[in-house]
Motif scaffolding. Structure first.
Motif, mmCIF file in Angstrom:
data_model
loop_
_atom_site.group_PDB
_atom_site.id
_atom_site.type_symbol
_atom_site.label_atom_id
_atom_site.label_comp_id
_atom_site.label_asym_id
_atom_site.label_seq_id
_atom_site.Cartn_x
_atom_site.Cartn_y
_atom_site.Cartn_z
ATOM 1 N N TYR A 192 0.835 -1.196 0.000
ATOM 2 C CA TYR A 192 0.000 0.000 0.000
ATOM 3 C C TYR A 192 0.874 1.251 0.000
ATOM 4 O O TYR A 192 1.893 1.316 0.690
ATOM 5 C CB TYR A 192 -0.916 0.001 1.223
ATOM 6 N N ARG A 193 0.435 2.253 -0.767
ATOM 7 C CA ARG A 193 1.139 3.540 -0.797
ATOM 8 C C ARG A 193 0.128 4.646 -0.537
ATOM 9 O O ARG A 193 -0.851 4.791 -1.252
ATOM 10 C CB ARG A 193 1.823 3.750 -2.151
ATOM 11 N N GLU A 194 0.369 5.402 0.521
ATOM 12 C CA GLU A 194 -0.504 6.519 0.866
ATOM 13 C C GLU A 194 -0.360 7.637 -0.165
ATOM 14 O O GLU A 194 0.753 7.958 -0.590
ATOM 15 C CB GLU A 194 -0.137 7.045 2.259
ATOM 16 N N HIS A 254 -5.986 6.806 2.831
ATOM 17 C CA HIS A 254 -6.687 5.829 3.653
ATOM 18 C C HIS A 254 -6.014 5.659 5.013
ATOM 19 O O HIS A 254 -6.701 5.567 6.044
ATOM 20 C CB HIS A 254 -6.751 4.483 2.927
ATOM 21 N N CYS A 278 -11.015 1.850 4.889
ATOM 22 C CA CYS A 278 -9.650 2.372 5.006
ATOM 23 C C CYS A 278 -8.693 1.288 5.497
ATOM 24 O O CYS A 278 -7.568 1.160 4.977
ATOM 25 C CB CYS A 278 -9.628 3.566 5.963
ATOM 26 N N ARG A 314 -7.919 -1.262 2.792
ATOM 27 C CA ARG A 314 -7.087 -0.758 1.707
ATOM 28 C C ARG A 314 -5.652 -0.474 2.132
ATOM 29 O O ARG A 314 -4.724 -0.647 1.346
ATOM 30 C CB ARG A 314 -7.727 0.497 1.098
ATOM 31 N N CYS A 315 -5.472 -0.013 3.372
ATOM 32 C CA CYS A 315 -4.098 0.314 3.787
ATOM 33 C C CYS A 315 -3.441 -0.810 4.568
ATOM 34 O O CYS A 315 -2.233 -0.747 4.846
ATOM 35 C CB CYS A 315 -4.076 1.605 4.606
ATOM 36 N N GLY A 316 -4.220 -1.828 4.961
ATOM 37 C CA GLY A 316 -3.645 -2.967 5.664
ATOM 38 C C GLY A 316 -3.247 -2.688 7.092
ATOM 39 O O GLY A 316 -2.378 -3.393 7.638
#
Length: 893
Positions: free
Chosen positions: A405-407, A814, A850, A853-855
């Motif tokens: 995941y990349r913010e 997220h 959230c 998606r962001c783990g």
């Protein structure tokens, strides 16, 4: 002819028609040539001589109408803004003065007046009277039609039998009603008479009356249907479209009429406001039930509707698709790909419902259909993708295999440099004129113009004055006395400095500064406090222009937010020393409030060897932390105060407030205009006459003290969350970009704004949240804790916070959104056995999305297990279970 001019100057308007009637055509033409001079005399009479202006206006209007022989010239004369007042045109007297004109001429005049969009609505009584006298066709321009519609809804005088004629009778009595009613559906903007007078569903409103007249044969029913449908397809604001939807409901369209407009219902269901789209959706459902809507057309409609954010519309469309699939199983090849459009909906419950619909109607041999559906699985959330792949029997897309995941955060706002002062006097005048004529000058441009005036007045005041004379010095505020001087009280800002450059004010008028507290509503008005600083600085600049011109200003910002770099201020003071110029007290005080507190620049300031340099050095090394001045507390509801009814919505709630303790520095070290900056403030919700938040000019007074600015703005932000106020959050993104500490008050203001009632205010708070995150200044635990407290107090509602959080997450933030919500959710989860607040399930859904998606694996909100273990299948319980599964990786029990 002279006696007519005398009557005009004396304002004897009652006698003007008779006097003009005695003139020959040649004498009328001669008098018409004199009238522009009289009109100029009226314009230049000055606003203080309002009684004379009022006496002359109607007399001059009537004389011009009677003397201009051409219809075009007469129309232009009647439209002159100088000759108009709030009472409108004197219709009866104008008809008297025009009584000897040819009917064709009167008709020409009527249509020319009707063609003037800016005045035709106000002139409707005269235009309609001229049309009746001339016997010509009625005008059909938008403004005239609006005026006609307003005239129809006005209560009529009682007739001989004592009855009062209203809309229905007025339309029946007007022979032009059919043509003008048709135009009501075609005007660019709906007539105010359609949208502003009562409830469109009322039996006496336009929809019911038009339907009744259509039933009587007075109006063409098909024209009403076509017009209303076409107007809805054109679109507009929901409140403007209500009346046209009501027309269709009152007409009760039959099956053939509905079938004829199938394409229009499709467009409306896809793109119209939700209420209009819902009506269109119901019509399409009836067409499908009657067999008049093919599977292909239903699929097209469904793809558009399922893309809409309104849950009610999406649920209804999925129900309709389910019915269609049960009636015709072979239609699944067309309808199931359309149902998969809901896989991309922001509501996971609707995603799951659409997935269940697809799985229910797939057949084992539908290999090609499964492959067609496979790309749609990518639109599902991470948790749903795995389930969808298993249920549909398809492989997961490659992108779902598990990239880290990349913010995604917006780029941190760069410090944009302040525009330089204009290089020439002509450029300065051009900028000054643009800002004076604009409504709200931008702070950066205002400062550039002010510095430009100072620089060029110091270099060549005569040249600057010559350029200013050509574009300024007009308007009532520039009216001069017998000595050619203007009142200082009438001018402000850049105009006051321009008046000094022009020599229109005396130094003695400026020496004492502005009148303290001018137009002050009450002591607690922060706008007035900041305005006093701005006005005092402008007065000082104007005074120095006349006495000891400054080479440039010290307080001109280095960047657009209003801050001054410490090195820049040191260099300016060094230049002042070399020129032998003493700083102006107000300008230097403002410079200190704007300078970035950089202790590294203090030695250079002290090395200047001047009192100003020593003062700057001490300022740069002093603490600029405002935390010890701010006091946070919970304010209990106050009883209603009859003297302040405008404050009831703010004061009648339990809320968080931040008071400001006294700050002694301005009162001890700064000029008098700055003293109120240090006064204490209670932080309560009292409103002032400004009725709006801080603008850029106000914020530029304290660009390095955003905590105090946030404390002053908090009542407006709270009003947006706790009542029906709007616009109070607009300044939050700008506050987030300012300098100084991003402390607890700014975080509290942003948290409160996330629960604002209106979407525009919530969006502003989301922008501020993302700005703080991008700059690395966001304390997620702090703002989350604030949200927990605000949710408990009831200031912030869960459904509004869910919308704001969903907006923030949709930008790709997220992890940031979850970090905030993780600390806010315990407030909703604490009373797991009690009633669930409206919107709590939506907020949990955003949090779960959230996390998926962001783990994220934590933090684990207190009370989540109790909420997830509740019985039932409500949205609140389902999303609590989903969040627990996302955090622990353990399937729901």
């Amino acid at each position: 002819m002279g006696y007519v001019i005398d009557a005009i100057r004396a304002g004897r308007d009652a006698s003007v028609p008779a006097l003009v009637a005695r003139l020959s055509p040649a004498r009328r033409r001669d008098l018409a040539g004199e009238l522009p001079g009289l009109r100029r005399e009226l314009r230049e009479a000055g606003w203080t001589d309002w009684q004379r202006r009022g006496r002359m206006r109607n007399a001059l209007l009537l004389a011009g109408a009677g003397c201009h022989t051409g219809a075009a010239a007469a129309a232009a004369w009647l439209a002159s803004p100088v000759l108009r007042d709030w009472d409108g045109l004197p219709t009866a007297r104008l008809l008297a003065v025009l009584a000897d004109r040819d009917p064709a001429w009167l008709g020409d005049l009527a249509h020319r007046l009707a063609a003037r969009a800016g005045t035709a609505r106000d002139d409707y009584p005269l235009i309609r009277a001229l049309v009746r006298v001339a016997g010509c066709p009625v005008p059909t321009g938008d403004a005239f039609v609006h005026g006609w519609a307003a005239d129809m809804v006005v209560v009529r005088p009682a007739d001989r039998r004592g009855r009062v004629l209203r809309l229905g009778a007025a339309l029946r009595a007007d022979p032009d009603a059919p043509a003008l009613v048709a135009r009501l559906f075609e005007t660019v903007e709906p007539a105010a008479a359609l949208t502003s007078y009562g409830d469109p569903e009322h039996s006496g409103h336009w929809p019911a009356v038009l339907a009744a007249l259509a039933a009587e044969g007075v109006l063409d029913r098909s024209a009403l249907v076509e017009g209303a449908v076409a107007r809805l397809v054109r679109g507009g604001r929901p409140q403007h479209l209500r009346v046209f939807s009501a027309v269709l409901r009152r007409l009760e369209l039959d099956a053939e009429e509905e079938r004829r407009h199938t394409a229009d219902w499709t467009v409306l269901a896809a793109d119209a406001p939700s209420t209009v789209a819902g009506d269109a959706q119901q019509v399409l459902a009836r067409l499908w039930a009657a067999g008049d809507l093919s599977a292909a057309r239903l699929a097209d409609v469904s793809e558009a509707v399922l893309f809409r954010p309104e849950k009610k519309l999406v649920r209804a469309q999925l129900v309709l698709l389910g019915k269609a699939l049960r009636r015709d199983a072979e239609a699944r090849h067309v309808l199931l790909p359309a149902a998969a459009a809901a896989f991309g909906h922001q509501d996971t419950a609707l995603q799951e419902r659409a997935l269940a619909l697809v799985v229910r109607h797939l057949r084992p041999g539908d290999t090609a259909l499964r492959e067609e559906l496979r790309p749609s699985v990518e639109q599902l959330g991470p948790a749903q993708q795995t389930a969808a792949a298993a249920l549909l029997g398809v492989a997961l897309p490659d992108a779902a295999a598990g990239e880290p995941y990349r913010e995604v955060l917006p780029a941190a706002p760069a410090a944009r440099p302040q525009p330089p002062a204009p290089a020439t006097a002509a450029e300065t005048v051009e900028l000054v004129a643009a800002l004076v004529r604009g409504r709200e000058p931008v702070a950066a441009e205002f400062e550039a113009a002010l510095d430009g005036l100072v620089r060029h007045a110091h270099g060549d005041r005569a040249a600057l004055a010559a350029a200013l004379e050509q574009v300024l010095a007009t308007g009532w505020q520039w009216e001069a006395d017998e000595h050619g001087r203007v009142s200082v009280e009438r001018l402000d800002g850049l105009e006051l400095v321009a008046a000094a450059v022009l020599g229109r004010v005396r130094p003695a008028d400026l020496a004492t500064g502005p009148a303290a507290g001018r137009r002050r509503g009450h002591r607690g008005c922060v706008h007035q406090t900041l305005e006093e600083v701005l006005r005092a600085r402008v007065h000082e600049v104007a005074h120095r222009v006349l006495t000891a011109p400054l080479p440039f200003l010290l307080a001109t910002p280095s960047v657009r937010t209003g801050s001054v770099e410490a090195a820049d201020l040191v260099a300016r003071l060094d230049a002042y020393g070399r020129l032998g110029t003493e700083p102006a007290p107000n300008d230097f005080a403002q410079a200190l409030l704007r300078v970035r507190r950089d202790p590294a620049a203090a030695p250079a300031a002290a090395a200047l060897g001047s009192s100003a340099g020593d003062r700057l050095a001490a300022w740069l090394t002093a603490s600029g932390d405002a935390a010890d001045r701010l006091v946070r507390r919970v304010e209990e509801p106050a009883p209603p105060d009859a003297a302040r009814p405008w404050n009831h919505a703010r004061e009648g709630i339990r809320r968080l407030v931040v008071g400001v303790r006294a700050w002694l520095v301005p009162q001890r070290e700064f000029p008098a205009a700055f003293h109120d900056l240090g006064r204490p403030a209670t932080g309560t919700a009292d409103r002032c006459w400004h009725w709006a938040g801080q603008d850029g000019l106000h914020r530029s007074v304290l660009p390095e003290d955003r905590e105090v600015l946030a404390a002053w703005a908090l009542p407006d932000v709270t009003g947006c969350a706790a009542s029906d106020e709007a616009g109070g959050c607009a300044a939050l993104p700008a506050l987030a970009e300012l300098g100084g500490e991003a402390g607890p008050v700014l975080h509290l203001a942003v948290a409160t704004g996330l629960g604002a009632r209106h979407a525009e205010d919530r969006l502003a708070a989301v922008d501020a949240l993302l700005v703080l995150a991008a700059r690395g200044e966001l304390a997620a635990d702090r703002i989350g804790g604030d949200l927990a407290e605000l949710l408990a107090l009831g200031t912030v509602k869960p459904n509004r916070l869910a919308d704001a959080a969903g907006t923030a997450a949709a930008t790709g933030a997220h992890a940031t959104t979850w970090a905030v919500l993780a600390h806010a959710l315990p407030s909703l989860l604490a009373a797991a056995g009690g009633p669930v607040p409206p919107g709590a399930g939506d907020l949990l859904a955003v949090a779960a999305d959230c996390v998926e998606r962001c783990g994220a694996a934590g933090p684990y909100p207190q009370g989540l297990d109790a909420a997830a273990d509740r019985t039932g299948s409500s949205r609140y319980v389902a999303q609590a279970r989903r969040l627990r599964t996302a955090l622990t990786g353990t399937p729901a029990r």
